[in-house]
Motif scaffolding. Structure first.
Motif, PDB file in Angstrom:
ATOM      1  N   LEU A   1       0.809  -1.212   0.000  1.00  0.00           N
ATOM      2  CA  LEU A   1       0.000   0.000   0.000  1.00  0.00           C
ATOM      3  C   LEU A   1       0.847   1.269   0.000  1.00  0.00           C
ATOM      4  CD1 LEU A   1      -2.848  -1.020   2.479  1.00  0.00           C
ATOM      5  CD2 LEU A   1      -2.986  -0.806  -0.009  1.00  0.00           C
TER       6      LEU A   1
ATOM      7  N   VAL B   1      -0.809   4.065  -2.707  1.00  0.00           N
ATOM      8  CA  VAL B   1      -2.247   3.987  -2.424  1.00  0.00           C
ATOM      9  C   VAL B   1      -2.559   4.549  -1.038  1.00  0.00           C
ATOM     10  CG1 VAL B   1      -4.178   2.397  -2.038  1.00  0.00           C
ATOM     11  CG2 VAL B   1      -2.631   2.051  -3.984  1.00  0.00           C
ATOM     12  N   ALA B   2      -1.747   4.181  -0.038  1.00  0.00           N
ATOM     13  CA  ALA B   2      -1.998   4.656   1.329  1.00  0.00           C
ATOM     14  C   ALA B   2      -1.906   6.173   1.403  1.00  0.00           C
ATOM     15  CB  ALA B   2      -1.011   4.005   2.297  1.00  0.00           C
TER      16      ALA B   2
ATOM     17  N   LYS C   1      -2.521   8.295  -1.003  1.00  0.00           N
ATOM     18  CA  LYS C   1      -3.699   8.857  -1.664  1.00  0.00           C
ATOM     19  C   LYS C   1      -4.910   8.781  -0.738  1.00  0.00           C
ATOM     20  CE  LYS C   1      -2.160   7.790  -6.379  1.00  0.00           C
ATOM     21  NZ  LYS C   1      -2.402   6.946  -7.580  1.00  0.00           N
ATOM     22  N   TRP C   2      -5.085   7.649  -0.060  1.00  0.00           N
ATOM     23  CA  TRP C   2      -6.191   7.519   0.877  1.00  0.00           C
ATOM     24  C   TRP C   2      -6.090   8.571   1.984  1.00  0.00           C
ATOM     25  CZ3 TRP C   2      -6.249   1.477   1.739  1.00  0.00           C
ATOM     26  CH2 TRP C   2      -6.737   0.859   0.584  1.00  0.00           C
ATOM     27  N   ALA C   3      -4.864   8.713   2.533  1.00  0.00           N
ATOM     28  CA  ALA C   3      -4.671   9.668   3.629  1.00  0.00           C
ATOM     29  C   ALA C   3      -4.946  11.095   3.165  1.00  0.00           C
ATOM     30  CB  ALA C   3      -3.254   9.546   4.178  1.00  0.00           C
TER      31      ALA C   3
ATOM     32  N   ARG D   1      -6.940  12.006   0.730  1.00  0.00           N
ATOM     33  CA  ARG D   1      -8.364  12.155   0.471  1.00  0.00           C
ATOM     34  C   ARG D   1      -9.158  12.269   1.774  1.00  0.00           C
ATOM     35  NH1 ARG D   1     -10.297   7.946  -3.764  1.00  0.00           N
ATOM     36  NH2 ARG D   1      -8.728   9.151  -4.886  1.00  0.00           N
ATOM     37  N   LEU D   2      -8.777  11.486   2.763  1.00  0.00           N
ATOM     38  CA  LEU D   2      -9.491  11.497   4.033  1.00  0.00           C
ATOM     39  C   LEU D   2      -9.112  12.676   4.913  1.00  0.00           C
ATOM     40  CD1 LEU D   2      -9.155   7.690   4.910  1.00  0.00           C
ATOM     41  CD2 LEU D   2     -11.264   8.864   4.233  1.00  0.00           C
TER      42      LEU D   2
ATOM     43  N   ALA E   1      -7.783   9.898   8.563  1.00  0.00           N
ATOM     44  CA  ALA E   1      -6.932   8.786   8.139  1.00  0.00           C
ATOM     45  C   ALA E   1      -6.352   8.052   9.342  1.00  0.00           C
ATOM     46  CB  ALA E   1      -5.806   9.309   7.243  1.00  0.00           C
TER      47      ALA E   1
ATOM     48  N   GLY F   1      -7.604   4.401  10.274  1.00  0.00           N
ATOM     49  CA  GLY F   1      -6.523   3.417  10.207  1.00  0.00           C
ATOM     50  C   GLY F   1      -6.362   2.658  11.507  1.00  0.00           C
TER      51      GLY F   1
ATOM     52  N   THR G   1      -3.268  -3.173   6.782  1.00  0.00           N
ATOM     53  CA  THR G   1      -3.974  -2.116   6.043  1.00  0.00           C
ATOM     54  C   THR G   1      -4.116  -0.857   6.893  1.00  0.00           C
ATOM     55  OG1 THR G   1      -5.222  -3.795   4.812  1.00  0.00           O
ATOM     56  CG2 THR G   1      -6.114  -1.550   4.837  1.00  0.00           C
TER      57      THR G   1
ATOM     58  N   VAL H   1      -1.925   3.078   6.479  1.00  0.00           N
ATOM     59  CA  VAL H   1      -2.520   4.414   6.368  1.00  0.00           C
ATOM     60  C   VAL H   1      -2.164   5.282   7.575  1.00  0.00           C
ATOM     61  CG1 VAL H   1      -4.690   5.696   6.197  1.00  0.00           C
ATOM     62  CG2 VAL H   1      -4.412   3.541   4.968  1.00  0.00           C
TER      63      VAL H   1
END
Length: 501
Positions: A330, A335-336, A338-340, A342-343, A348, A352, A383, A387
């Protein structure tokens, strides 16, 4: 009354390329190579314990000091090493750390007595402290704020990769060479990394040129080493033993004196005003509880896999690898990050750590049914950590002025060392107390209890008691991680609202 550094003339920003350093990703690769060397060495050592016991005639206390000498020295020096990097130059301290780690590895690999090996491990701890503090500090200097989360995520992934690959590399090396090879293999890697650091890494330091805080360095080193030693020795000697209570008292008194001293001098190693920053306190509290849950649970899970499920050490290492591989996948793919992004950092970290808590609870309630429940838990923990952990490190580093980036790296390392040690000690103590209350024989460990068991039925009851203790400990760890996520997320959210206002 003295003034804090924030109240004095601000430091001039250090020169930086508009898009970050042109060779920043190559430099990050060099930094990750240095980190990987340190992490691999510590995980490999655990696999080599039987060989060291047999070939060096090491007693249990010797083995403990081989492991703890490194941890105590590194944890005691992290803050001092970070401060030295800010003052004298992060590139210089990084190079010095690699050199010391390489020399220590050479001495350890050629040691012919337990005393020499323990001393070499302590020397490697000095190098490890310099490395672990300067790597994050250099990364903060060469990457733009937008790229820093991804860079820190890759750094976190390399840490996890070293954790997962250590037992595998150790098993391979010990099957083909003598135990000293696990240390000597560090030397060519350290030399290569040292050359790359000299050629590629730019020098950076605090332009204010703060005067060295010698008393603060002494107090922080003694206080942190005493605190970590009390945590490490608590499960073995008993939390109410004179040794543990005395060491803990020394830690409290010395660290209180350190905090008082730092609040009184004009150029402190750590500005106590940091602790008034909700972003900083939220990130630090969350970081402690992330490592508390992960360090303690993996320590217990390894025992469960070997003692209850009957896996060999190498096989147990392979079966815990999915946790680290999730973090690697991740973070290396971005990917991680990008998630962080976005959130947002608060959400995040909160989500997480909630996912990590769910993974711990899954292992607690499903591990006795076989590996499937454990695998689900490991994937969830990996996972969540992928994050939350880099976001936490970035929050710590971003809450500290860039000219104090070395101290920020030291604080980040101290949080990890403290949280991991506390998790192993507390969750291990919960497991042992629950296990001792349920087993039908008088013993202090699972192997000892099984050796005293009278028949298969009694052995079954002993294994059930161990599983019950494991479940209780992991559920406590899950609760601690969940609460940590809520607290850290709330503090960081309040800090963001304050910044907006």
């Amino acid at each position: 009354m003295t003034t804090s550094p924030q109240e004095q003339a601000p430091a001039q920003p250090q020169p930086e390329a508009p898009g970050g350093h042109p060779q920043r990703w190559l430099i990050l690769g060099v930094l990750c190579l240095a980190v990987l060397t340190v992490v691999l060495d510590n995980t490999v050592l655990n696999v080599a314990i039987p060989s060291l016991t047999r070939e060096l005639g090491a007693a249990t206390s010797d083995i403990q000091w081989m492991i703890n000498a490194y941890s105590l020295v590194q944890s005691g020096l992290l803050l001092t090493a970070g401060s030295a990097a800010d003052r004298y130059g992060r590139k210089k301290m990084l190079a010095a750390g690699l050199a010391l780690f390489g020399v220590g590895s050479l001495v350890a690999g050629l040691a012919d007595s337990t005393g020499q090996l323990i001393a070499a491990r302590a020397g490697m701890g000095v190098g490890g402290a310099l490395l672990m503090t300067t790597v994050l500090a250099v990364a903060i200097q060469i990457f733009t704020p937008e790229e820093q989360p991804k860079a820190i995520g890759i750094w976190a992934a390399v840490n996890s990769l070293g954790f997962a690959a250590g037992p595998l590399l150790g098993g391979f090396m010990l099957n083909h060479f003598w135990w000293g090879a696990i240390f000597l293999i560090n030397i060519p890697v350290a030399v290569l990394a040292l050359i790359a650091v000299v050629v590629l890494v730019p020098e950076s330091k605090n332009p204010q040129g703060d005067r060295p805080d010698l008393l603060g360095a002494v107090l922080s080193t003694i206080g942190m080493a005493a605190l970590v030693y009390a945590i490490i020795s608590g499960p073995e000697h008993g939390w109410t033993s004179g040794r543990v209570l005395l060491t803990a008292a020394v830690a409290v008194v010395v660290l209180a004196a350190f905090a008082y001293w730092e609040s009184r001098i004009p150029y402190p190693m750590i500005d106590m005003h940091f602790f008034r920053n909700r972003r900083f306190t939220g990130a630090v509290s969350g970081g402690v509880l992330i490592t508390f849950g992960m360090g303690g649970s993996l320590f217990l899970l390894t025992q469960h896999m070997q003692f209850v499920l009957g896996y060999e050490p190498l096989e147990a290492g392979l079966r815990t690898a999915p946790l680290a591989l999730m973090i690697v996948a991740l973070n290396f793919t971005g990917v991680a990050a990008k998630w962080a992004a976005r959130l947002g950092t608060p959400l995040a970290i909160g989500l997480g750590m909630a996912v990590m808590a769910g993974g711990l609870a899954a292992i607690a309630t499903m591990a006795s049914g076989g590996y499937a429940g454990t695998l689900l838990g490991l994937v969830l923990i990996g996972t969540g950590a992928a994050v939350a952990s880099p976001a936490m490190s970035h929050a710590i580093m971003s809450a500290i002025p860039p000219e104090k980036a070395g101290v920020g790296g030291g604080i980040n390392g101290t949080v990890a060392e403290f949280g991991t040690g506390l998790g192993v000690a507390v969750l291990g103590a919960l497991l042992n107390s629950r296990f001792a209350a349920l087993i039908p024989v008088a013993a202090t460990s699972l192997p000892a209890a099984l050796s005293l068991a009278d028949g298969e039925a009694e052995k079954g009851r002993i294994l059930d008691a161990f599983s019950s203790g494991l479940e209780t400990s992991l559920l406590v760890g899950a609760l601690a991680v969940l609460l940590g996520g809520l607290v850290a997320g709330a503090l960081l959210r309040r800090a963001e609202r304050g910044d907006t206002a």
